[in-house]
Design a protein around this motif. Sequence first.
Motif, PDB file in Angstrom:
ATOM      1  N   LYS A   1       0.835  -1.202   0.000  1.00 50.61           N
ATOM      2  CA  LYS A   1       0.000   0.000   0.000  1.00 50.61           C
ATOM      3  C   LYS A   1       0.876   1.260   0.000  1.00 50.61           C
ATOM      4  O   LYS A   1       0.586   2.231  -0.694  1.00 50.61           O
TER       5      LYS A   1
ATOM      6  N   PHE B   1      -7.155  -2.128   4.825  1.00 51.06           N
ATOM      7  CA  PHE B   1      -8.286  -1.248   5.124  1.00 51.06           C
ATOM      8  C   PHE B   1      -8.340  -0.941   6.607  1.00 51.06           C
ATOM      9  O   PHE B   1      -8.906  -1.717   7.374  1.00 51.06           O
TER      10      PHE B   1
ATOM     11  N   THR C   1      -5.884   1.237  -2.640  1.00 48.77           N
ATOM     12  CA  THR C   1      -6.590   2.349  -2.011  1.00 48.77           C
ATOM     13  C   THR C   1      -7.569   1.827  -0.959  1.00 48.77           C
ATOM     14  O   THR C   1      -7.595   0.640  -0.658  1.00 48.77           O
ATOM     15  N   GLU C   2      -8.394   2.733  -0.445  1.00 48.61           N
ATOM     16  CA  GLU C   2      -9.438   2.340   0.505  1.00 48.61           C
ATOM     17  C   GLU C   2     -10.718   1.932  -0.222  1.00 48.61           C
ATOM     18  O   GLU C   2     -11.677   1.491   0.393  1.00 48.61           O
TER      19      GLU C   2
ATOM     20  N   SER D   1      -9.902   1.568   7.975  1.00 42.32           N
ATOM     21  CA  SER D   1     -11.198   2.083   8.420  1.00 42.32           C
ATOM     22  C   SER D   1     -12.195   0.951   8.687  1.00 42.32           C
ATOM     23  O   SER D   1     -12.940   0.991   9.631  1.00 42.32           O
TER      24      SER D   1
END
Length: 478
Positions: free
Chosen positions: A147, A183, A155-156, A185
Motif C-alpha cells: 500500500k 483497510f 486504495t481504501e 477504516s
Amino acid sequence: MNWKLLTFMPLLVLVKSQETCLSAEEEPYLLFGTKTSYIFANKVFPNTRVQDVPGCQPIAIWLLSRHGSHNPETNETAALQALADLRNNIIANYRNGNFRNTNQRICTSDLNLLERWVWSPGQNPSFAGDLTSEGYISTQQLAQAWKQKYPGLLTENRHDYLFKYVDDLRSGTTFRAFSEGLFKSQPGGSDVPKENDEKTLKPYKYCPAWVKDVEQNNDTLRQMNTFQSKQEYREMLSNISLRLGFNYDIQWDVVYNMYQMCRYDKAWNVAQISPWCAAFTKDDLRRIEYAEDLETYYKYGYGSPTNEKMGCTTVKDMMDFLKNHVEHDTPQQPRTHIQFTEAPTILLTLTAMGQRRDSAPLTGDNYHTQAIQTRKWSTSIMSPFSANIAAVLYKCSQDGNFQVKGEYQVLFLENEKPMKLDGCRVGLCDWNYVKNKYGQVSDTCDLKFCNSASNLNVHIPVTLVLIAFTIKYLSYNS
Ligand SMILES: *[C@@H]1O[C@H](CO)[C@@H](O)[C@H](O)[C@H]1NC(C)=O
Ligand SMILES: *[C@@H]1O[C@H](CO)[C@@H](O)[C@H](O)[C@H]1NC(C)=O
Ligand SMILES: *[C@@H]1O[C@H](CO)[C@@H](O)[C@H](O)[C@H]1NC(C)=O
C-alpha cells in the motif's frame, strides 16, 4: 582419595574435550527451503521503498502471494510431538557420557536449551495448518508495504480490488490478515470483491496427467534419492547422531523431524534460537536444503517438462489482466488483482515464466560443482513464507523518460525486488516485449493434456512387467 572426586573425574575429562556449540553460531544459516522466513530469504522486510519510474504512472497491479508461516499440518503433529521422547534420549545420552567421539558432542548450553524445549502448537487441532500469529502479522505488514509503495492502486476503495484464493482455512485467514493490513477504516474485507479460483491457483489438483507423470512418478524423486544415498549424506547422519550421543546412526526420518521443528521454530519466532537447529552444522543445513531443491526442481520446476505446461494458468491470469488494461486505454476496474496461493504455485509460475532457469540441471551427483553452488533454482529464495510475484503496469508519457520507448511498461517483481529479465531494464519491460514473451505462454495455455489418457510413462512399468513375466516364464519352463 575422596570417593566424590573419583565420581567426578570422568566428567572433568569430558568437559575438557572440545564441544560444538551450534546454537551460538554468529551468522546462522537460515535458508530452510519452503519453510524459510521471508525476512531471511529477502533481507529487507518490510521494504517500503517506492519504485519510481520517471515519466510513468502505475495504473494496475497483479500480485501473487504465498501465505505466511503456519502451524504444522494435522499429519505432522504426531511426529513433532514425539520429539519430546527423542529430546529425553539426547539428555540421557549426555548425562551418561554416551559419546563415541567427544570432539563432536553437543555443548552444554545447546543441551540446556533442548531441555527447556516444550511442544506448544497444535494443542487445538482446529488450528492445524492455519497461520501462526507471526504469519498473520507479517501478512498484514506485507499488505501495508504494498500500500505504501502503490498508494494509488491499493486504495481504501473496495472496487479497486479483486481477490482470488481457494476455499480453505489458511487462505481465508491470509485474506483476512491482508485486508486488515489494507483497510484501516473497515477491516475484515467482507465487502471486497473476491473469487474462489482453484483451477488457476492450484492447477495440479485438476491435472491427472501431472499427478501420474510427475507427482506419483518414482523418477521425480530419483535425483533427491541419489543425493541422499551418497556417502556424504550418510556421513552427515552419522555426524548428527554422534553429536547427540547415539551409539548408532539415527534414521533420516528422525533427523528430518528435528529439521522440521528447527525451521518451524525459526519461522514462528525469527529472533529466538531453536534448540533443534543445534543438531545441524551449516553444511548439514545446506545439504538438506539442496535435497529439497532437488525435490521441487523435478516436482514443480524445470526438471519435468509437464511443469512448464501446467504452470501457465497464473501467467494467463496475469496476462489477461494486463491486456485488459492496455487494450482499453482508459482506467479499468479492478486495477488491483491479488491472489493468495501456496509454494507449488509460486514455483510453477516462476517456471512457466522462465525465471531462475539454470543452464545445467540439478542432479544428485553435481552438488559440489560451481554451477550448483551458485544455482538460480533455490526453493528458499523463490518460495519462502509470504513469497510473492508482482507485475505492475505503468503508463508513460512519450517524452517523460528517454529510456522508455513504449507507452506501456511492466515492472516485474519477485519478493518485492526487480526480476532479472533479459531484454528488460531492472525488471522494467516494454509491453510489446511482455506481449511476445508471456502472451505466447498465455495463448497456448491449455490444460487439455491434463485429462488425456495417453502418456509415455504408462508404457515403462508395463514393459517392466512384461520383461519380468517373460523371465519368470522362461525360468519356470527351463
Ligand atoms: C501431510 O499431508 C500433505 C498433504 O495434505 C502431504 O503433502 C505431506 O507430505 C504429508 N506429510 C506427512 C509427514 O505425511
Ligand atoms: C514406486 O516406488 C514405490 C515405493 O518405493 C513402489 O511401491 C512402487 O512399486 C514403485 N512404482 C513403480 C512404478 O516403480
Ligand atoms: C563429519 O564430521 C567430521 C569430523 O568433524 C568432519 O571432518 C566431516 O567433514 C563431517 N562430515 C560431514 C559429511 O559432515
